[in-house]
Design a protein around this motif. Structure first.
Motif, mmCIF file in Angstrom:
data_model
loop_
_atom_site.group_PDB
_atom_site.id
_atom_site.type_symbol
_atom_site.label_atom_id
_atom_site.label_comp_id
_atom_site.label_asym_id
_atom_site.label_seq_id
_atom_site.Cartn_x
_atom_site.Cartn_y
_atom_site.Cartn_z
ATOM 1 N N LYS A 24 0.949 -1.205 0.102
ATOM 2 C CA LYS A 24 0.142 0.095 -0.168
ATOM 3 C C LYS A 24 1.008 1.434 -0.005
ATOM 4 C CE LYS A 24 -4.664 -0.902 2.025
ATOM 5 N NZ LYS A 24 -5.418 -0.740 3.271
ATOM 6 N N ALA A 25 2.058 1.229 0.674
ATOM 7 C CA ALA A 25 3.048 2.340 0.645
ATOM 8 C C ALA A 25 3.798 2.488 -0.462
ATOM 9 C CB ALA A 25 3.962 2.336 1.744
ATOM 10 N N ILE A 26 4.134 1.291 -1.270
ATOM 11 C CA ILE A 26 4.862 1.609 -2.371
ATOM 12 C C ILE A 26 4.108 1.534 -3.769
ATOM 13 C CG2 ILE A 26 6.674 0.049 -3.745
ATOM 14 C CD1 ILE A 26 7.625 -1.044 -1.082
ATOM 15 N N PHE A 27 2.962 1.099 -3.722
ATOM 16 C CA PHE A 27 2.364 1.121 -5.182
ATOM 17 C C PHE A 27 1.893 2.273 -5.705
ATOM 18 C CE2 PHE A 27 -1.571 0.413 -7.723
ATOM 19 C CZ PHE A 27 -1.235 -0.303 -8.715
ATOM 20 N N PRO A 28 1.547 3.339 -4.848
ATOM 21 C CA PRO A 28 1.271 4.780 -5.503
ATOM 22 C C PRO A 28 2.533 5.415 -5.787
ATOM 23 C CG PRO A 28 0.148 4.412 -3.377
ATOM 24 C CD PRO A 28 0.847 3.299 -3.532
ATOM 25 N N PHE A 29 3.757 5.143 -5.341
ATOM 26 C CA PHE A 29 4.974 5.546 -5.839
ATOM 27 C C PHE A 29 5.379 5.057 -7.234
ATOM 28 C CE2 PHE A 29 9.560 4.902 -6.222
ATOM 29 C CZ PHE A 29 9.764 6.180 -6.285
ATOM 30 N N LEU A 30 4.959 3.785 -7.062
ATOM 31 C CA LEU A 30 5.325 2.930 -8.294
ATOM 32 C C LEU A 30 4.390 3.425 -9.765
ATOM 33 C CD1 LEU A 30 6.078 -0.593 -7.383
ATOM 34 C CD2 LEU A 30 7.722 1.242 -8.300
ATOM 35 N N VAL A 31 3.177 3.748 -9.407
ATOM 36 C CA VAL A 31 2.009 4.074 -10.566
ATOM 37 C C VAL A 31 2.558 5.582 -10.755
ATOM 38 C CG1 VAL A 31 -0.120 4.776 -10.798
ATOM 39 C CG2 VAL A 31 0.245 2.699 -9.666
ATOM 40 N N LYS A 32 2.879 6.427 -9.656
ATOM 41 C CA LYS A 32 3.363 7.838 -10.012
ATOM 42 C C LYS A 32 4.445 7.923 -11.126
ATOM 43 C CE LYS A 32 3.995 12.367 -7.743
ATOM 44 N NZ LYS A 32 4.598 12.835 -9.223
ATOM 45 N N LYS A 33 5.448 7.252 -10.654
ATOM 46 C CA LYS A 33 6.738 6.980 -11.578
ATOM 47 C C LYS A 33 6.331 6.642 -12.960
ATOM 48 C CE LYS A 33 11.339 5.286 -11.350
ATOM 49 N NZ LYS A 33 12.574 4.559 -10.551
ATOM 50 N N PHE A 60 3.590 6.829 -14.487
ATOM 51 C CA PHE A 60 2.857 8.003 -15.130
ATOM 52 C C PHE A 60 3.738 8.877 -15.416
ATOM 53 C CE2 PHE A 60 0.141 11.560 -14.958
ATOM 54 C CZ PHE A 60 -0.886 11.240 -16.099
ATOM 55 N N ASP A 61 4.573 9.540 -14.735
ATOM 56 C CA ASP A 61 5.389 10.633 -15.056
ATOM 57 C C ASP A 61 6.275 10.136 -16.534
ATOM 58 O OD1 ASP A 61 4.328 12.145 -13.022
ATOM 59 O OD2 ASP A 61 6.099 11.583 -11.592
ATOM 60 N N LYS A 62 6.680 8.773 -16.487
ATOM 61 C CA LYS A 62 7.757 8.532 -17.438
ATOM 62 C C LYS A 62 6.831 8.415 -18.827
ATOM 63 C CE LYS A 62 10.690 4.770 -18.548
ATOM 64 N NZ LYS A 62 11.217 3.429 -17.884
ATOM 65 N N MET A 63 5.546 7.911 -18.666
ATOM 66 C CA MET A 63 4.696 7.843 -20.058
ATOM 67 C C MET A 63 4.431 9.408 -20.225
ATOM 68 S SD MET A 63 2.207 4.897 -18.874
ATOM 69 C CE MET A 63 0.996 5.475 -20.207
ATOM 70 N N GLN A 64 4.247 10.296 -19.459
ATOM 71 C CA GLN A 64 3.830 11.520 -19.754
ATOM 72 C C GLN A 64 5.165 12.335 -20.280
ATOM 73 O OE1 GLN A 64 2.646 13.744 -16.199
ATOM 74 N NE2 GLN A 64 1.142 14.991 -17.475
ATOM 75 N N GLU A 65 6.346 12.123 -19.877
ATOM 76 C CA GLU A 65 7.579 12.708 -20.508
ATOM 77 C C GLU A 65 7.815 12.129 -21.796
ATOM 78 O OE1 GLU A 65 10.705 14.963 -20.908
ATOM 79 O OE2 GLU A 65 9.522 15.076 -19.070
ATOM 80 N N GLN A 66 7.636 10.659 -22.230
ATOM 81 C CA GLN A 66 7.750 10.246 -23.473
ATOM 82 C C GLN A 66 6.530 10.852 -24.297
ATOM 83 O OE1 GLN A 66 7.058 5.842 -22.853
ATOM 84 N NE2 GLN A 66 9.140 5.573 -22.503
ATOM 85 N N ALA A 67 5.391 11.136 -23.917
ATOM 86 C CA ALA A 67 4.474 11.740 -25.013
ATOM 87 C C ALA A 67 4.821 13.290 -25.085
ATOM 88 C CB ALA A 67 3.032 11.590 -24.100
ATOM 89 N N LYS A 68 5.487 14.078 -24.291
ATOM 90 C CA LYS A 68 5.990 15.155 -24.538
ATOM 91 C C LYS A 68 6.899 15.346 -25.585
ATOM 92 C CE LYS A 68 5.946 17.866 -20.813
ATOM 93 N NZ LYS A 68 6.356 18.359 -19.491
#
Length: 81
Positions: free
Chosen positions: A22-31, A33-41
């Protein structure tokens, strides 16, 4: 007695892993998501402006360099109305 001890340890490990995930999963999802957003940019920046035309020729083509390969010839018949 050993069985009860095993059950208590197994349940304890289950809850500890559940809490850690529960503590690690949101961090992995955010990371991710940020990586996918950077690739799209980056992909958006690489796109060409509207109306700009480029012709990319394959560089690894072998054979006669003087041969013009512009496509297939399609024969057609004119239809009278």
């Amino acid at each position: 007695m050993a069985f009860i001890k095993f059950i208590i340890i197994a349940v304890g490990i289950y809850y500890i892993l559940k809490w850690i995930l529960k503590a690690i999963f949101p961090f992995l999802v955010k990371k991710t998501f940020d990586k996918m957003q950077e690739q799209a940019k980056q992909q958006q920046q690489q796109t060409k402006k509207e109306g700009e035309v480029t012709i990319d020729k394959p560089s690894g083509k072998t054979g006669d360099p003087h041969k013009k390969d512009v496509g297939d010839y399609v024969d057609f018949e004119e239809v009278d109305d």
